[in-house]
Design an enzyme around this catalytic site. Structure first.
Site, PDB file in Angstrom:
ATOM      1  N   ALA A 124       1.008  -1.240  -0.015  1.00 48.29           N
ATOM      2  CA  ALA A 124       0.073   0.072   0.094  1.00 48.29           C
ATOM      3  C   ALA A 124       0.907   1.242  -0.007  1.00 48.29           C
ATOM      4  CB  ALA A 124      -0.942   0.020   1.243  1.00 48.29           C
ATOM      5  N   LYS A 125       2.216   1.076  -0.305  1.00 46.84           N
ATOM      6  CA  LYS A 125       3.120   2.300  -0.204  1.00 46.84           C
ATOM      7  C   LYS A 125       2.907   3.330  -1.222  1.00 46.84           C
ATOM      8  CE  LYS A 125       6.907   2.771   1.844  1.00 46.84           C
ATOM      9  NZ  LYS A 125       8.304   3.212   1.255  1.00 46.84           N
ATOM     10  N   CYS A 136     -41.835  -1.307   6.716  1.00 49.36           N
ATOM     11  CA  CYS A 136     -40.654  -1.683   7.742  1.00 49.36           C
ATOM     12  C   CYS A 136     -41.399  -2.279   8.763  1.00 49.36           C
ATOM     13  CB  CYS A 136     -39.722  -0.375   8.015  1.00 49.36           C
ATOM     14  SG  CYS A 136     -38.503  -0.672   9.209  1.00 49.36           S
ATOM     15  N   CYS A 174     -40.406  -0.040  11.928  1.00 49.92           N
ATOM     16  CA  CYS A 174     -41.059   1.420  12.399  1.00 49.92           C
ATOM     17  C   CYS A 174     -42.053   1.200  13.291  1.00 49.92           C
ATOM     18  CB  CYS A 174     -41.549   1.822  10.983  1.00 49.92           C
ATOM     19  SG  CYS A 174     -40.371   2.819  10.123  1.00 49.92           S
ATOM     20  N   ASN A 231     -36.429 -11.125  19.915  1.00 52.91           N
ATOM     21  CA  ASN A 231     -36.046 -11.268  18.485  1.00 52.91           C
ATOM     22  C   ASN A 231     -37.204 -12.317  18.070  1.00 52.91           C
ATOM     23  OD1 ASN A 231     -35.111 -12.362  15.993  1.00 52.91           O
ATOM     24  ND2 ASN A 231     -33.033 -11.530  16.671  1.00 52.91           N
ATOM     25  N   ASP A 232     -37.919 -12.278  16.947  1.00 52.89           N
ATOM     26  CA  ASP A 232     -39.000 -13.093  16.558  1.00 52.89           C
ATOM     27  C   ASP A 232     -38.325 -14.313  15.901  1.00 52.89           C
ATOM     28  OD1 ASP A 232     -40.757 -11.065  17.166  1.00 52.89           O
ATOM     29  OD2 ASP A 232     -40.637 -10.224  15.258  1.00 52.89           O
ATOM     30  N   HIS A 264     -36.807   6.112  10.780  1.00 53.88           N
ATOM     31  CA  HIS A 264     -36.410   5.126   9.673  1.00 53.88           C
ATOM     32  C   HIS A 264     -35.285   5.645   8.963  1.00 53.88           C
ATOM     33  CE1 HIS A 264     -37.006   1.636   7.099  1.00 53.88           C
ATOM     34  NE2 HIS A 264     -36.867   2.392   6.149  1.00 53.88           N
ATOM     35  N   ASN A 322     -25.208  -4.665  13.199  1.00 48.80           N
ATOM     36  CA  ASN A 322     -24.683  -4.941  11.903  1.00 48.80           C
ATOM     37  C   ASN A 322     -25.414  -3.877  10.983  1.00 48.80           C
ATOM     38  OD1 ASN A 322     -23.359  -7.261  12.018  1.00 48.80           O
ATOM     39  ND2 ASN A 322     -25.181  -8.523  12.032  1.00 48.80           N
ATOM     40  N   SER A 373     -30.367  -6.992   6.889  1.00 49.64           N
ATOM     41  CA  SER A 373     -31.558  -6.968   6.127  1.00 49.64           C
ATOM     42  C   SER A 373     -32.735  -5.930   6.275  1.00 49.64           C
ATOM     43  CB  SER A 373     -32.377  -8.186   6.369  1.00 49.64           C
ATOM     44  OG  SER A 373     -32.562  -8.193   7.767  1.00 49.64           O
ATOM     45  N   HIS A 397     -33.601   0.219   8.754  1.00 47.81           N
ATOM     46  CA  HIS A 397     -34.013   0.827  10.130  1.00 47.81           C
ATOM     47  C   HIS A 397     -32.907   0.900  11.199  1.00 47.81           C
ATOM     48  CE1 HIS A 397     -37.376   2.603  12.470  1.00 47.81           C
ATOM     49  NE2 HIS A 397     -36.484   2.102  13.352  1.00 47.81           N
ATOM     50  N   HIS A 449     -30.978  -0.157  13.904  1.00 46.07           N
ATOM     51  CA  HIS A 449     -31.344  -1.006  14.982  1.00 46.07           C
ATOM     52  C   HIS A 449     -29.958  -1.897  15.264  1.00 46.07           C
ATOM     53  CE1 HIS A 449     -31.694  -3.715  11.709  1.00 46.07           C
ATOM     54  NE2 HIS A 449     -31.690  -4.832  12.428  1.00 46.07           N
ATOM     55  N   GLN A 482     -28.594  -5.564  17.849  1.00 47.89           N
ATOM     56  CA  GLN A 482     -29.258  -6.804  18.656  1.00 47.89           C
ATOM     57  C   GLN A 482     -28.417  -6.983  19.791  1.00 47.89           C
ATOM     58  OE1 GLN A 482     -30.005 -10.207  16.075  1.00 47.89           O
ATOM     59  NE2 GLN A 482     -29.258  -8.997  14.374  1.00 47.89           N
ATOM     60  N   HIS A 484     -17.363  -5.568  24.203  1.00 45.78           N
ATOM     61  CA  HIS A 484     -16.947  -6.456  24.952  1.00 45.78           C
ATOM     62  C   HIS A 484     -16.913  -6.081  26.314  1.00 45.78           C
ATOM     63  CE1 HIS A 484     -15.241  -9.072  21.456  1.00 45.78           C
ATOM     64  NE2 HIS A 484     -16.345  -9.736  21.819  1.00 45.78           N
ATOM     65  N   PHE A 542     -12.034  -8.748   1.430  1.00 39.85           N
ATOM     66  CA  PHE A 542     -12.186 -10.029   1.736  1.00 39.85           C
ATOM     67  C   PHE A 542     -11.390 -10.938   2.649  1.00 39.85           C
ATOM     68  CE2 PHE A 542     -14.356  -8.716  -2.334  1.00 39.85           C
ATOM     69  CZ  PHE A 542     -15.495  -8.995  -2.162  1.00 39.85           C
ATOM     70  N   TYR A 567      -5.567 -16.937   2.064  1.00 43.32           N
ATOM     71  CA  TYR A 567      -4.418 -16.770   3.110  1.00 43.32           C
ATOM     72  C   TYR A 567      -5.218 -16.629   4.478  1.00 43.32           C
ATOM     73  CZ  TYR A 567      -0.605 -16.188   6.165  1.00 43.32           C
ATOM     74  OH  TYR A 567       0.366 -16.013   7.093  1.00 43.32           O
TER      75      TYR A 567
HETATM   76 ZN   LIG Z   1     -38.415   1.638   9.842  1.00 42.54          ZN
END
Ligand SMILES: [Zn+2]
Length: 343
Positions: free
Chosen positions: A32-33, A55, A58, A80-81, A117, A157, A165, A168, A170, A172, A285, A316, A320
């Protein structure tokens, strides 16, 4: 005392030690030089409405399991459903030759950061981020006091690239009876350090980083935001309380504000790097809730963003990295310099 930056670290391949996990990361700075030429490919930052009738997060909307969200105004938490862990699942263990398994119980919740949202943490006011932090604290204490729960993992996430997915805002909270792998590693390393030095590992690490000033992005009275020396992801960062504190429930009102400010600053800086809503996985943590004193724990929040060179080019973890160890080109110091300029 300011020390000269070790130029070997910017010129030659080397591996860096992660003091929290006991693992190594391979760094290849020569690749990356060339001067940083991160392209700014404007991404279709579609503007979202502040309320989306399709959503399921919402306020007032009906979720897929038929339950209706209340007309919440700020933060909203629900079970969580589609929980990965369940409270009432069968308890068992299998020990048959080399085949070994153990049941796992837990409680998984979803936390909506805002009723709006269209927003992300980067666009939320600090006072509203404080409300999220207060909810995290409450959930850590409530879930952690459950008989079956020995660890509470708070995470987010963000972005489709991270497998999120729903746009909105949020996160967890997964809580469970055993300690997950990443927590076990950090538990072992921090305990060994405290026993030997009578101080927490991160207390001493932060002290050293604040002297060197090479990887610091931002600091306020209570927190430091930095690129850890051993960072794997190109723009990985960590928010660490300056004083040794084992979990977030110990944050006082002023520290909550300072923590919210740190989150606001780093998420806004992220969005500026490639002029896009920056995707990442972030998580806290902290001390397990297993009844031990856990004085070796110094809580921290980490951000693992996947973007490398533009809004559309991600790093990625393949080849390696799957078979050997994680590897990066751009050094932690260069990444910190780029982000420091955006704060
Ligand atoms: Zn929403």
């Amino acid at each position: 005392m300011m020390k000269e930056m070790n130029t070997n670290l910017q010129d030659f391949s080397h591996k860096r030690y992660n003091i929290l996990s006991g693992e190594w990361v391979l760094v290849s700075p020569h690749r990356a030089k060339r001067p940083w030429q991160g392209q700014n490919e404007p991404v279709s930052n579609e503007r979202r409405p502040s309320h989306d009738e399709n959503c399921y997060l919402c306020s007032g909307n009906t979720r897929t399991n038929g339950e209706q969200n209340p007309n919440y105004k700020n933060v909203y938490v629900f079970l969580n459903d589609f929980a990965a862990l369940q409270e009432d699942s069968e308890v068992f263990s299998i020990n048959s030759g080399l085949i070994k398994a153990q049941s796992e119980q837990g409680i998984c919740k979803v936390i909506c950061f805002s009723a709006d949202h269209s927003k992300s943490l980067a666009q939320m006011e600090v006072v509203d981020i404080v409300k999220v932090i207060e909810t995290w604290k409450k959930e850590y204490v409530t879930l952690g006091s459950e008989e079956i729960i020995n660890y509470v993992q708070i995470f987010e996430n963000k972005g489709a690239i991270m497998g999120c997915s729903n746009p909105h805002p949020h996160g967890q909270i997964w809580s469970q009876s055993s300690l997950p792998n990443e927590v076990v590693k950090k538990d072992i390393m921090q305990l060994a350090y405290l026993k030997k030095n009578n101080r927490t590992l991160l207390e001493d690490y932060i002290k050293q980083e604040l002297e060197l000033k090479e990887r610091i992005i931002f600091e306020n009275e209570s927190f430091v935001v930095l690129v850890p020396f051993w960072a794997i992801w190109p723009f990985e960062t960590m928010i660490v309380p300056k004083k040794s504190q084992k979990h977030i429930a110990l944050l006082n009102n002023n520290e909550e504000k300072k923590f919210a400010e740190a989150i606001s600053v780093i998420t806004q800086a992220y969005d500026k790097i490639f002029e896009c809503s920056f995707p990442y996985s972030s998580g806290i943590h902290q001390a397990p809730t297993n009844g031990s004193s856990n004085n070796h724990w110094h809580w921290h929040m980490s951000f693992y963003p996947p973007l490398l060179r533009s809004a559309t080019v991600k790093k990625f973890m393949v080849g390696y990295e799957m078979f050997g160890s994680p590897q990066r080109d751009i050094t932690a110091e260069i990444a910190a310099k780029i982000m420091r300029a955006l704060v």
